[in-house]
Design a protein around this motif. Structure first.
Motif, mmCIF file in Angstrom:
data_model
loop_
_atom_site.group_PDB
_atom_site.id
_atom_site.type_symbol
_atom_site.label_atom_id
_atom_site.label_comp_id
_atom_site.label_asym_id
_atom_site.label_seq_id
_atom_site.Cartn_x
_atom_site.Cartn_y
_atom_site.Cartn_z
ATOM 1 N N GLN A 136 -8.200 4.967 -11.544
ATOM 2 C CA GLN A 136 -8.273 3.885 -10.555
ATOM 3 C C GLN A 136 -8.627 2.549 -11.184
ATOM 4 O O GLN A 136 -8.061 1.526 -10.845
ATOM 5 C CB GLN A 136 -9.303 4.243 -9.470
ATOM 6 C CG GLN A 136 -9.457 3.201 -8.391
ATOM 7 C CD GLN A 136 -8.201 3.049 -7.539
ATOM 8 O OE1 GLN A 136 -7.492 4.014 -7.316
ATOM 9 N NE2 GLN A 136 -7.940 1.853 -7.083
ATOM 10 N N ALA B 146 0.830 -1.205 0.000
ATOM 11 C CA ALA B 146 0.000 0.000 0.000
ATOM 12 C C ALA B 146 0.867 1.258 0.000
ATOM 13 O O ALA B 146 0.551 2.237 -0.692
ATOM 14 C CB ALA B 146 -0.920 -0.006 1.224
ATOM 15 N N THR B 147 1.970 1.221 0.734
ATOM 16 C CA THR B 147 2.877 2.372 0.765
ATOM 17 C C THR B 147 3.488 2.606 -0.616
ATOM 18 O O THR B 147 3.589 3.754 -1.078
ATOM 19 C CB THR B 147 3.986 2.146 1.815
ATOM 20 O OG1 THR B 147 3.380 1.936 3.091
ATOM 21 C CG2 THR B 147 4.925 3.320 1.899
ATOM 22 N N GLU B 148 3.875 1.526 -1.271
ATOM 23 C CA GLU B 148 4.450 1.642 -2.616
ATOM 24 C C GLU B 148 3.422 2.187 -3.604
ATOM 25 O O GLU B 148 3.723 3.068 -4.411
ATOM 26 C CB GLU B 148 4.970 0.282 -3.073
ATOM 27 C CG GLU B 148 5.763 0.333 -4.355
ATOM 28 C CD GLU B 148 7.016 1.203 -4.243
ATOM 29 O OE1 GLU B 148 7.350 1.842 -5.245
ATOM 30 O OE2 GLU B 148 7.632 1.241 -3.168
ATOM 31 N N LEU B 149 2.196 1.702 -3.539
ATOM 32 C CA LEU B 149 1.143 2.213 -4.419
ATOM 33 C C LEU B 149 0.827 3.676 -4.124
ATOM 34 O O LEU B 149 0.547 4.456 -5.030
ATOM 35 C CB LEU B 149 -0.113 1.351 -4.294
ATOM 36 C CG LEU B 149 -0.011 -0.058 -4.862
ATOM 37 C CD1 LEU B 149 -1.246 -0.867 -4.515
ATOM 38 C CD2 LEU B 149 0.205 -0.012 -6.362
ATOM 39 N N ARG B 150 0.884 4.042 -2.867
ATOM 40 C CA ARG B 150 0.647 5.442 -2.494
ATOM 41 C C ARG B 150 1.720 6.344 -3.113
ATOM 42 O O ARG B 150 1.419 7.446 -3.587
ATOM 43 C CB ARG B 150 0.634 5.564 -0.976
ATOM 44 C CG ARG B 150 0.554 6.955 -0.430
ATOM 45 C CD ARG B 150 -0.825 7.490 -0.532
ATOM 46 N NE ARG B 150 -0.832 8.843 0.021
ATOM 47 C CZ ARG B 150 -1.868 9.600 0.050
ATOM 48 N NH1 ARG B 150 -3.000 9.160 -0.430
ATOM 49 N NH2 ARG B 150 -1.819 10.807 0.540
ATOM 50 N N LYS B 151 2.973 5.872 -3.122
ATOM 51 C CA LYS B 151 4.062 6.647 -3.733
ATOM 52 C C LYS B 151 3.809 6.841 -5.226
ATOM 53 O O LYS B 151 3.998 7.940 -5.758
ATOM 54 C CB LYS B 151 5.403 5.945 -3.537
ATOM 55 C CG LYS B 151 5.955 6.021 -2.143
ATOM 56 C CD LYS B 151 7.281 5.277 -2.081
ATOM 57 C CE LYS B 151 7.752 5.115 -0.659
ATOM 58 N NZ LYS B 151 8.978 4.307 -0.583
ATOM 59 N N TRP C 215 0.917 6.804 -6.795
ATOM 60 C CA TRP C 215 -0.210 7.734 -6.930
ATOM 61 C C TRP C 215 0.239 9.168 -6.662
ATOM 62 O O TRP C 215 -0.112 10.093 -7.395
ATOM 63 C CB TRP C 215 -1.323 7.322 -5.961
ATOM 64 C CG TRP C 215 -2.485 8.254 -5.946
ATOM 65 C CD1 TRP C 215 -3.520 8.275 -6.828
ATOM 66 C CD2 TRP C 215 -2.721 9.315 -5.027
ATOM 67 N NE1 TRP C 215 -4.404 9.276 -6.501
ATOM 68 C CE2 TRP C 215 -3.922 9.932 -5.389
ATOM 69 C CE3 TRP C 215 -2.032 9.801 -3.923
ATOM 70 C CZ2 TRP C 215 -4.453 11.008 -4.689
ATOM 71 C CZ3 TRP C 215 -2.556 10.876 -3.223
ATOM 72 C CH2 TRP C 215 -3.753 11.472 -3.624
ATOM 73 N N SER C 216 1.034 9.338 -5.590
ATOM 74 C CA SER C 216 1.527 10.685 -5.250
ATOM 75 C C SER C 216 2.399 11.251 -6.364
ATOM 76 O O SER C 216 2.315 12.450 -6.679
ATOM 77 C CB SER C 216 2.316 10.644 -3.934
ATOM 78 O OG SER C 216 1.488 10.302 -2.866
ATOM 79 N N ARG D 135 0.120 12.424 -9.144
ATOM 80 C CA ARG D 135 -0.533 13.692 -8.793
ATOM 81 C C ARG D 135 0.476 14.840 -8.798
ATOM 82 O O ARG D 135 0.155 15.948 -9.200
ATOM 83 C CB ARG D 135 -1.195 13.581 -7.419
ATOM 84 C CG ARG D 135 -2.324 12.560 -7.328
ATOM 85 C CD ARG D 135 -3.475 12.915 -8.213
ATOM 86 N NE ARG D 135 -4.060 14.166 -7.789
ATOM 87 C CZ ARG D 135 -5.340 14.380 -7.604
ATOM 88 N NH1 ARG D 135 -6.199 13.409 -7.829
ATOM 89 N NH2 ARG D 135 -5.775 15.550 -7.230
ATOM 90 N N TRP E 205 -4.994 10.085 -11.978
ATOM 91 C CA TRP E 205 -4.927 8.657 -11.672
ATOM 92 C C TRP E 205 -6.221 7.992 -12.107
ATOM 93 O O TRP E 205 -7.312 8.394 -11.724
ATOM 94 C CB TRP E 205 -4.694 8.442 -10.181
ATOM 95 C CG TRP E 205 -4.515 6.998 -9.835
ATOM 96 C CD1 TRP E 205 -5.433 6.185 -9.278
ATOM 97 C CD2 TRP E 205 -3.354 6.210 -10.044
ATOM 98 N NE1 TRP E 205 -4.913 4.919 -9.124
ATOM 99 C CE2 TRP E 205 -3.626 4.913 -9.590
ATOM 100 C CE3 TRP E 205 -2.101 6.470 -10.601
ATOM 101 C CZ2 TRP E 205 -2.712 3.883 -9.645
ATOM 102 C CZ3 TRP E 205 -1.169 5.438 -10.643
ATOM 103 C CH2 TRP E 205 -1.487 4.157 -10.174
#
Length: 87
Positions: free
Chosen positions: A81, A62-67, A69-70, A73, A79
């Motif tokens: 989804q 989840a942290t990797e996917l958040r990076k 996505w960030s 952005r 993005w």
């Protein structure tokens, strides 16, 4: 041999007879309970360790996917989804 046992059994009081039957049952029952508890505890500990390992993996993913996505952005992208990508 069996005759001697039967004579001793008949000569014994009810208390001795009960102790002769219940004593071994208590020993076997206690040994089983201790063994069962150890097996249960090992399984419980293993389950918790497996859950913790999966949680760490899920948090890492989840942290990797958040990076990702960030970064999308941050570059001004949008993005998508449903496709899991930045456009």
């Amino acid at each position: 041999m069996m005759e001697a046992f039967m004579l001793a059994w008949k000569a014994a009081s009810w208390g001795v007879r009960i102790a002769a039957v219940v004593g071994p049952l208590l020993i076997v029952g206690t040994a089983y309970a201790v063994w069962h508890h150890k097996v249960y505890q090992r399984g419980y500990d293993r389950a918790l360790a497996d859950i913790a390992a999966e949680d760490k993996g899920a948090i890492g993913a989840a942290t990797e996917l958040r990076k990702i996505w960030s970064d999308c952005r941050g570059r001004g992208g949008r993005w998508i989804q449903s496709e899991g990508r930045c456009s």
